[in-house]
Write an enzyme that holds these catalytic residues in place. Sequence first.
Site, mmCIF file in Angstrom:
data_model
loop_
_atom_site.group_PDB
_atom_site.id
_atom_site.type_symbol
_atom_site.label_atom_id
_atom_site.label_comp_id
_atom_site.label_asym_id
_atom_site.label_seq_id
_atom_site.Cartn_x
_atom_site.Cartn_y
_atom_site.Cartn_z
ATOM 1 N N CYS A 129 88.975 64.166 97.380
ATOM 2 C CA CYS A 129 89.764 63.220 96.597
ATOM 3 C C CYS A 129 89.636 63.439 95.098
ATOM 4 O O CYS A 129 88.613 63.916 94.605
ATOM 5 C CB CYS A 129 89.326 61.784 96.839
ATOM 6 N N GLY A 147 84.848 59.824 97.344
ATOM 7 C CA GLY A 147 83.490 59.815 97.885
ATOM 8 C C GLY A 147 83.515 59.426 99.339
ATOM 9 O O GLY A 147 84.552 59.531 99.995
ATOM 10 N N TYR A 202 81.818 75.052 92.969
ATOM 11 C CA TYR A 202 83.107 75.295 93.600
ATOM 12 C C TYR A 202 84.163 74.210 93.392
ATOM 13 O O TYR A 202 85.313 74.522 93.085
ATOM 14 C CB TYR A 202 82.880 75.513 95.110
#
Length: 485
Positions: A16, A122, A261
């Site tokens: 998200c 999260g 990343y």
Amino acid sequence: MPPAHPFDDDKLREECGVFGVIGVTDAANFVALGLHALQHRGQEAGGIVSHHPEEGFNSARRFGYVRDNFTKASLMETLPGPLSIGHVRYSTTGSKGNTAIRDVQPFFGEFSMGGAAIAHNGNITNADSLRRELIERGSIFQSSSDSECIIHLMARSLQRTIPDRMEDALRRVEGAFSVVAMTRTKLIGVRDPLGVRPLVLGRVADGYALSSETCALDIIGAEFVREINPGEMVVITDDGVESRYPFRPTKSRFCIFEHVYFSRPDSILGGRSVYETRHQIGVELAREAPVEADLVCPVPDSGTPAAIGYSHESGIPYAMGIIRNQYMGRTFIEPTEQIRNMGVRLKLNVNRALIEGKRVILVDDSVVRGTTSRKIKEMILDAGAKEVHFRIASPPTAWPCFYGVDTPQREKLLAATMSEEEMRDHLGIDSLKFISLNGLYRAVGEAKGRDPNAPQYCDACFSGEYPVEPRDMIDQGFQMKTAAE
Ligand code: SF4
């Protein structure tokens, strides 16, 4: 559904991105741009809520890319007002891969003191037990998303203002959350006490913006002010920014994988550009795992800064040995069986003229299942490489993430079932080395490496040491690391 990433099935996926703006005309347009810059954090769907003093709340939620939906004037005209928030998602909870539009955020709740919309990045690790409790007490859930618990907890709070209710609700929530929310007059941002997921504050004209990453502030011409602190809630109105600390103070544990990343290389994390950190990871990797070779090549795109760092430190020339097919659109992926079998070749092509007869070091950001690494190795050997050495810019990913990143089950992670040597043999390459956990910590700026007694970051997917107990997953049978492991 748009393709999420060139290696959809073999990467950890951030799920998200959140963005919000207050104090500018037609704030939703800014939010659409911000979400576009955060698209790498979630490609499945997006949503925007806005508020206009006369027209009230409006919302639009759509599947697909931001650019395919929220660029249409006919849609954006339905989202007027100076206050707006938005969300891009790839599902981590909710109906994974088969999302219903009702699972697409922001979520909206109507309370006695007015409405509020919430967007969450999260994962709530006690969502199942909260949900059970809330349903038993009469809450009616609209979605299968863990984030909806926050709205129901707010509805049950007896506090008189929405920010106070949100504080109450979030104190019951465990896990990782960076929340961007709005009322009729307020933009609210909250980070969980450990600060696992990122959230930053920016200044745009006379208003403010909240964003998962600084790259999305850049796109709207906002100035980066600061990161929201772990455990901090900011309540932003026309009068400015009020800061609160609703949770018991604790040592922060930011996600170290954001550096490796997830975040975009042009974002700033912890006062340093992500690109610079990734470059430094390559430098550390070259020091820890040298090998004689003719070329250092990145696995595009995320391996690029680390490959450049490796090349600088080792003195081995850097080359674009693999070229990514940038415009691999949906049309071409409409798969016949034959085309589907081409897999990675549709997305990447080896620069044969460079590779032939060479000893090649390939730098990639991570190895998850190992399926892509195997295919890339085959392509490099087919192109006539003499040797193939993999150098990986993260430690072996041996544990799943429960804090808002999509990871396969533990058994599917190559590093969960094999040693480094076994992985090398399985991949059929000449050598395989991962950066050490300490090396990674040094690269992100911890000169003394990882403090084993009080790790400075969340690194659970490498270490198996979870900073917040993943309660729901343990209830479902997940085995935590034992003392012997
Ligand atoms: S488990 Fe890994 S991916 Fe998940 S928050 Fe921790 S470091 Fe990040």
